[in-house]
Design an enzyme around this catalytic site. Structure first.
Site, PDB file in Angstrom:
ATOM      1  N   GLU A  30       0.865  -1.177   0.000  1.00  0.00           N
ATOM      2  CA  GLU A  30       0.000   0.000   0.000  1.00  0.00           C
ATOM      3  C   GLU A  30       0.904   1.229   0.000  1.00  0.00           C
ATOM      4  O   GLU A  30       1.319   1.708   1.056  1.00  0.00           O
ATOM      5  CB  GLU A  30      -0.905  -0.003   1.240  1.00  0.00           C
ATOM      6  CG  GLU A  30      -1.909  -1.133   1.230  1.00  0.00           C
ATOM      7  CD  GLU A  30      -2.750  -1.192   2.494  1.00  0.00           C
ATOM      8  OE1 GLU A  30      -2.325  -0.677   3.557  1.00  0.00           O
ATOM      9  OE2 GLU A  30      -3.844  -1.766   2.422  1.00  0.00           O
ATOM     10  N   LYS A  73       4.980  16.356  -3.350  1.00  0.00           N
ATOM     11  CA  LYS A  73       4.822  15.094  -4.067  1.00  0.00           C
ATOM     12  C   LYS A  73       5.293  13.917  -3.228  1.00  0.00           C
ATOM     13  O   LYS A  73       6.194  14.050  -2.410  1.00  0.00           O
ATOM     14  CB  LYS A  73       5.654  15.107  -5.350  1.00  0.00           C
ATOM     15  CG  LYS A  73       5.212  16.127  -6.351  1.00  0.00           C
ATOM     16  CD  LYS A  73       6.091  16.099  -7.569  1.00  0.00           C
ATOM     17  CE  LYS A  73       5.595  17.149  -8.556  1.00  0.00           C
ATOM     18  NZ  LYS A  73       6.390  17.245  -9.738  1.00  0.00           N
ATOM     19  N   LYS A 169      13.131  21.808 -22.970  1.00  0.00           N
ATOM     20  CA  LYS A 169      12.939  22.548 -21.711  1.00  0.00           C
ATOM     21  C   LYS A 169      14.086  22.266 -20.734  1.00  0.00           C
ATOM     22  O   LYS A 169      14.613  23.179 -20.103  1.00  0.00           O
ATOM     23  CB  LYS A 169      11.594  22.139 -21.103  1.00  0.00           C
ATOM     24  CG  LYS A 169      11.286  22.681 -19.746  1.00  0.00           C
ATOM     25  CD  LYS A 169       9.891  22.198 -19.332  1.00  0.00           C
ATOM     26  CE  LYS A 169       9.838  21.897 -17.879  1.00  0.00           C
ATOM     27  NZ  LYS A 169       8.518  21.469 -17.423  1.00  0.00           N
ATOM     28  N   ASP A 170      14.491  21.012 -20.614  1.00  0.00           N
ATOM     29  CA  ASP A 170      15.565  20.653 -19.690  1.00  0.00           C
ATOM     30  C   ASP A 170      16.928  21.113 -20.197  1.00  0.00           C
ATOM     31  O   ASP A 170      17.800  21.468 -19.413  1.00  0.00           O
ATOM     32  CB  ASP A 170      15.568  19.148 -19.425  1.00  0.00           C
ATOM     33  CG  ASP A 170      14.326  18.708 -18.664  1.00  0.00           C
ATOM     34  OD1 ASP A 170      13.668  19.553 -18.036  1.00  0.00           O
ATOM     35  OD2 ASP A 170      14.014  17.504 -18.700  1.00  0.00           O
TER      36      ASP A 170
END
Length: 185
Positions: A30, A73, A169-170
């Protein structure tokens, strides 16, 4: 199931190690259980899940959403192996400008809890990597920022990848010196 929360050298960045059931058939875990995480002092209100898949040699980051749309996150790897990095970009933090990296993999089943004020990045170490992101904020393109992943002023010790695969972008992320002129946190 037992939840173990481990600190890191960076203030507020946590490694989550979850005991899980395993037998000859496989395993059951879980990765998020609101009550277990609350008992461990983690009370994020996660509202969005995302999944990324990357092939070997991909480097992503260093990404963050600015203070107009912060996004804590919880990250875990369900397939493959990745080197994951978090950079503390909170100017008032005692660990400001420090980074921490660890391996997340389907084998070790570790999770990384990344609070607001961190830029994150990763480098794939296996043929394919699937990463799950449980987010406490919505993806907001206008708040998205990128710090150059290999800026020598940050000094991240990335794994050796002969030809990194990067997004535009990176490739064009801001330098650390640029970030320091106007920190978002």
């Amino acid at each position: 199931m037992k939840l173990i929360v481990e600190g890191t050298p960076l203030k507020d960045l946590k490694i989550i190690n979850i005991d899980y059931f395993k037998d000859h058939r496989g395993f059951f875990i879980e990765p998020w259980h609101k009550k277990d995480f609350a008992r461990a002092g983690i009370r994020e209100n996660f509202i969005q899940d995302s999944l990324s898949r990357s092939k070997k040699g991909v480097i992503r980051g260093l990404h963050y959403q600015d203070s107009t749309a912060p996004m804590p996150k919880l990250i875990w790897c369900t397939k493959g192996k990745v080197f994951y990095v978090a950079l503390d970009i909170r100017s008032s933090s005692p660990t400001f400008s420090n980074w921490f990296g660890l391996e997340l993999s389907e084998e070790n089943k570790l999770e990384l809890l990344v609070p607001t004020g961190f830029a994150i990045g990763m480098a794939t170490l296996s043929n394919w990597v699937d990463l799950n992101y449980k987010q406490a904020g919505f993806y907001t393109p206008s708040a998205g920022k990128t710090i150059l992943w290999n800026d020598p002023d940050i000094g991240i010790n990335w794994p050796k990848i002969k030809r990194p695969i990067l997004s535009e972008k990176d490739r064009k992320g801001m330098t650390w010196k640029t970030y320091l002129k106007n920190p978002d946190f």
